[in-house]
Structures are given as C-alpha cells and as structure tokens.
Write an enzyme that holds these catalytic residues in place. Structure first.
Site, PDB file in Angstrom:
ATOM      1  N   GLU A 245       0.845  -1.187   0.000  1.00 35.28           N
ATOM      2  CA  GLU A 245       0.000   0.000   0.000  1.00 35.28           C
ATOM      3  C   GLU A 245       0.884   1.241   0.000  1.00 35.28           C
ATOM      4  OE1 GLU A 245      -2.753   0.112   3.363  1.00 35.28           O
ATOM      5  OE2 GLU A 245      -2.586   2.290   3.425  1.00 35.28           O
TER       6      GLU A 245
ATOM      7  N   ARG B 298       0.256  10.314   1.103  1.00 29.05           N
ATOM      8  CA  ARG B 298       0.581  11.314   2.131  1.00 29.05           C
ATOM      9  C   ARG B 298       1.730  12.187   1.713  1.00 29.05           C
ATOM     10  NH1 ARG B 298       0.842   7.463   7.491  1.00 29.05           N
ATOM     11  NH2 ARG B 298      -0.874   6.187   6.737  1.00 29.05           N
TER      12      ARG B 298
ATOM     13  N   THR C  44      -4.358   5.816   2.569  1.00 30.88           N
ATOM     14  CA  THR C  44      -4.677   7.156   3.067  1.00 30.88           C
ATOM     15  C   THR C  44      -5.527   7.924   2.057  1.00 30.88           C
ATOM     16  OG1 THR C  44      -2.471   7.080   4.111  1.00 30.88           O
ATOM     17  CG2 THR C  44      -3.723   9.085   4.404  1.00 30.88           C
TER      18      THR C  44
ATOM     19  N   LYS D 196     -10.640  -2.557   7.367  1.00 28.97           N
ATOM     20  CA  LYS D 196      -9.445  -2.231   8.136  1.00 28.97           C
ATOM     21  C   LYS D 196      -9.908  -1.825   9.533  1.00 28.97           C
ATOM     22  CE  LYS D 196      -6.051   1.561   7.985  1.00 28.97           C
ATOM     23  NZ  LYS D 196      -5.037   2.218   7.140  1.00 28.97           N
TER      24      LYS D 196
HETATM   25  C1  3PG Z   1      -1.923   3.587   8.476  1.00 31.18           C
HETATM   26  O1  3PG Z   1      -2.187   4.528   7.751  1.00 31.18           O
HETATM   27  O2  3PG Z   1      -2.435   2.491   8.315  1.00 31.18           O
HETATM   28  C2  3PG Z   1      -1.031   3.827   9.645  1.00 31.18           C
HETATM   29  O3  3PG Z   1      -0.451   5.067   9.593  1.00 31.18           O
HETATM   30  C3  3PG Z   1       0.011   2.789   9.855  1.00 31.18           C
HETATM   31  O4  3PG Z   1       0.327   2.879  11.192  1.00 31.18           O
HETATM   32  P1  3PG Z   1       1.723   2.380  11.793  1.00 31.18           P
HETATM   33  O5  3PG Z   1       2.724   3.410  11.390  1.00 31.18           O
HETATM   34  O6  3PG Z   1       1.522   2.348  13.282  1.00 31.18           O
HETATM   35  O7  3PG Z   1       2.033   1.030  11.224  1.00 31.18           O
END
Ligand code: 3PG
Length: 213
Positions: free
Chosen positions: A42, A46, A70, A130
C-alpha cells in the site's frame, strides 16, 4: 475481478504501509519487500509524489498488487486508479468515499473503529474492513468480541502493529492480515537499507508461519 478479500488473503501476514518521500527510492523499496516475500503493498497518498511512486512500482514490478492508501478525498480514487492502483484503503469511511470507491471500480478497504461503524460498512456492502487504529491488546480483545455479531467479516488491523504484537492479531480467526509501516520504516528507507527491509518482511513471514489458520 479482484476483490478486497483476495487482496487481503494474498497480503497475509502483512500489508506494508509505505510512506514514500523520495520517489526515486520507490522501486528499490518495493523490490526489497518482494525479496522478503511481500506480494501486496500500500502506497499512502501522504507525500507529494506518492502517485508517481505507485506508478513506478506498478511499471517495474507487475507481479505485485499495489494499492493506494490514506485515501481521504473522493477524487483520489480516480487519481489512484489512473496511476495504476489496484485497490484503495482509507483510515475511515464516509458515504462520499464509498460512492467514489464504487465509481472507480477499485476494490476498497475502508476502516472502522466501533461496532456502529462496522454496521454502516456492512450497509455499504463491505465484508473486508481495516481496523484503525489498532491499539495493542485492547484491539485484540475488541476483535475477539467482534467475532460473535459480525459473522464473516474479516479485518486488517493497522496502526501500532509491530513484530512484537503481530501474532496476537494473526491468531484471531477474523483477522485476514495486518498492516503497518514497521516493515519499511522511514529511517531504513532513507538509509537505503534494503537488506534490512527484506529481513523485516521475511521475519514477519517466519513468525506468522507458526499460526494455524
Ligand atoms: C496507516 O495509515 O495504516 C497507519 O499510519 C500505519 O500505522 P503504523 O505506522 O503504526 O504502522
């Protein structure tokens, strides 16, 4: 066509969540993950060049499934699709995002945090969700509780997953896979520490291999 259920099955144990600042490193990063057994990743929208990074990975590594993460604005679904994204992921869900996901035709992984959000996602027709943010043992317990009322719903907990708590999630029958950035942290990407990233991915697979499904 491709369904989110199949995407998550192929991602198991881990869907790497990538934050790619330097587009020039995208393909090497994806190669390092692939070398560690990763087949699905993924690319989060961002960073300014996230779509270019996604397109480059798709171009160079057609054997991977690449999604856009995102996704928080409706118009991003079509942009992601145009860049070559094969699925989309959001940190929540709204009616507009669900409609835009539908229009784009992309398999979609919206996120939930509460039972009522699960019910809303079910109304929209989603069966793969999710869970964001996953919050350690609290979320493990919550997912155990979700097993009863939400039959057939499969979750991808993300946000706060590490090699240390990975197994407590993967052991749950309603967890399809987990997501996370720990597998490709920013400091290792910047340092071009590809072998270490390959190793983090391999380690996650090795750990997960002990879990019966
Ligand atoms: C996401 O967008 O899924 C999270 O920012 C991932 O979170 P993590 O950095 O704690 O793995």
């Amino acid at each position: 066509g491709l369904t989110m259920d199949v995407v998550l099955q192929r991602a198991r144990p881990v869907l790497p969540v990538l934050v790619i600042e330097d587009c020039a490193l995208a393909v090497d990063l994806a190669r390092a993950l692939y070398a560690g057994g990763v087949e699905v990743l993924e690319v989060t929208l961002r960073t300014p060049r996230a779509l270019d990074a996604l397109a480059a990975i798709r171009q160079e590594l057609p054997q991977l499934l690449v999604g856009a993460g995102t996704v928080i604005h409706a118009e991003q679904f079509q942009e992601a699709r145009d860049a070559g994204a094969q699925f989309a992921v959001s940190p929540g869900c709204t009616e507009r995002l669900a409609a835009a996901a539908d229009d784009s035709g992309l398999p979609y992984l919206p996120a939930v945090m509460t039972p009522s959000e699960v019910l809303l996602a079910l109304e929209y027709g989603y069966r793969s969700l999710k869970l964001f943010p996953a919050n350690g043992n609290t979320s493990v317990k919550m997912l155990k509780s979700f097993k009863g009322p939400f039959t057939g719903i499969r979750f991808c907990p993300t946000g706060g997953i590490t090699a240390d708590n990975l197994l407590s999630f993967l052991r749950l029958p309603n967890v399809a896979c987990v997501g996370g950035t720990w597998i490709a942290p920013d400091n290792l990407i910047r340092a071009r520490a590809w072998d270490q990233i390959t190793q983090l991915a391999s380690e996650a697979r090795a750990l997960a291999a002990s879990v019966e499904v």
